[in-house]
Enzyme design. Structure first.
Site, short mmCIF file in Angstrom:
data_model
loop_
_atom_site.label_atom_id
_atom_site.label_comp_id
_atom_site.label_asym_id
_atom_site.label_seq_id
_atom_site.Cartn_x
_atom_site.Cartn_y
_atom_site.Cartn_z
N SER A 1 0.70 -1.01 0.20
CA SER A 1 0.39 -0.11 0.38
C SER A 1 0.85 1.38 -0.02
O SER A 1 1.65 1.61 1.12
CB SER A 1 -0.77 0.28 0.83
OG SER A 1 -1.71 1.34 1.31
N HIS B 1 -1.12 -0.80 -4.51
CA HIS B 1 -2.42 -0.92 -3.96
C HIS B 1 -2.44 0.72 -4.26
O HIS B 1 -1.45 1.58 -3.07
CB HIS B 1 -2.33 -1.68 -2.38
CG HIS B 1 -3.96 -1.17 -2.03
ND1 HIS B 1 -4.83 -2.01 -3.24
CD2 HIS B 1 -4.33 -0.49 -1.22
CE1 HIS B 1 -5.96 -1.41 -2.33
NE2 HIS B 1 -5.81 -0.83 -1.55
N ASP C 1 -7.41 -5.99 2.98
CA ASP C 1 -6.88 -4.77 3.15
C ASP C 1 -7.20 -4.24 5.04
O ASP C 1 -7.78 -3.79 5.34
CB ASP C 1 -7.56 -3.47 2.68
CG ASP C 1 -6.41 -2.07 2.54
OD1 ASP C 1 -5.46 -2.75 2.98
OD2 ASP C 1 -6.84 -1.35 1.71
N HIS D 1 -7.37 2.00 -5.47
CA HIS D 1 -9.00 1.60 -3.57
C HIS D 1 -9.44 2.90 -3.66
O HIS D 1 -9.03 3.80 -3.12
CB HIS D 1 -8.89 0.90 -2.69
CG HIS D 1 -9.29 1.11 -1.78
ND1 HIS D 1 -8.70 0.49 -0.50
CD2 HIS D 1 -10.31 1.03 -1.86
CE1 HIS D 1 -10.24 0.21 0.24
NE2 HIS D 1 -10.76 0.95 -0.45
N MET E 1 -11.93 5.22 -1.91
CA MET E 1 -12.70 5.59 -0.74
C MET E 1 -13.02 6.81 -0.63
O MET E 1 -12.69 7.78 -0.16
CB MET E 1 -11.93 5.35 0.49
CG MET E 1 -11.34 3.67 1.32
SD MET E 1 -10.27 3.58 2.38
CE MET E 1 -8.75 4.13 1.37
N MET F 1 -12.30 -5.23 3.04
CA MET F 1 -11.60 -4.27 4.61
C MET F 1 -11.45 -4.68 6.20
O MET F 1 -12.11 -5.81 6.37
CB MET F 1 -12.12 -2.65 4.86
CG MET F 1 -12.75 -1.97 3.98
SD MET F 1 -11.09 -1.68 3.09
CE MET F 1 -10.29 -0.91 4.04
N MET G 1 -8.70 8.77 -0.46
CA MET G 1 -9.44 9.41 0.18
C MET G 1 -10.21 10.63 0.27
O MET G 1 -8.91 11.74 -0.29
CB MET G 1 -8.75 9.05 1.74
CG MET G 1 -8.44 7.54 1.76
SD MET G 1 -7.58 7.91 3.33
CE MET G 1 -6.90 6.22 3.34
#
Length: 220
Positions: A9, A34, A176, A67, A69, A138, A38
């Protein structure tokens, strides 16, 4: 059995030396980058956006697993594709028309996946699973790196694996949050295929060796 994957990540990387850390992942036994995006609304934190992902893509030699979010991710699918996303996962909780959003991702030329927060039942995905390249579970509350792994994740993986197998699908399960050498093998044994690890890798003294050991562990 197909090889199990490791996805460091980048949220845990040193942003003052981002090119160096991207090069490290390139040279490592890791499989994907990854990328956690956000927005400060869907989760209580802001990470990075298109310019940083574009910069990572310029140096990355492995796929970018992005990813999202963010609220209403359907607004930005094309932009994330254009800056280098190979896989795009969106939260079930973040988009009203999930099927349409997954179709958008596919039409943009990316692999599409769904993310579930800790307390969202895996059963909500039963009808949409055939459209998912991957489901990300998650194992922490999303929004911040370095959190403690939640043990309830194991049972959730087993339930999801059964759903996938019962439908005869090849959908990958990604985990994750709080992944280390202490729980990696148990996660794979429960049915996971891809493990995201951030702080555990980037805070280690020898990052290349940490990734090498983790990759060997999950494929032992």
């Amino acid at each position: 059995m197909s090889s199990k994957l490791i996805a460091p990540s980048i949220l845990a990387a040193d942003f003052g030396n981002l090119q160096r850390d991207v090069k490290m992942v390139n040279q490592s036994d890791a499989d994907w980058f990854h990328i956690d995006v956000m927005d400060g609304h869907f989760v209580p934190n802001i990470s990075y956006g298109m310019p940083v992902i574009k910069a990572i893509k310029q140096h990355a030699t492995k796929p970018l697993d992005v990813h999202l979010m963010i609220e209403k991710p359907e607004r930005y699918i094309e932009e994330f594709k254009n800056v280098g996303a190979d896989i795009i996962t969106v939260h079930y909780e973040s988009t009203v028309h999930l099927h349409r959003t997954l179709s958008q991702i596919e039409n943009a030329g990316c692999k599409a996946g769904v993310v579930l927060n800790l307390t969202t039942p895996v059963s909500v995905l039963e009808d949409i699973l055939p459209k998912c390249y991957m489901v990300l579970l998650m194992s922490i509350n999303p929004g911040f790196g370095g959190q403690k792994f939640e043990e309830m994740t194991y049972n959730r993986i087993k339930k999801l694996r059964k759903m996938i197998d019962d439908q005869g699908l090849d959908t990958l399960i990604e985990i994750d949050g709080g992944v280390t050498n202490k729980n990696a093998k148990a996660l794979i044994d429960a049915g996971a295929d891809v493990l995201v690890s951030g702080s555990y890798i980037f805070r280690s003294e020898d990052q290349l060796q940490t990734i090498k050991d983790l990759k060997a562990l999950v494929n032992s």
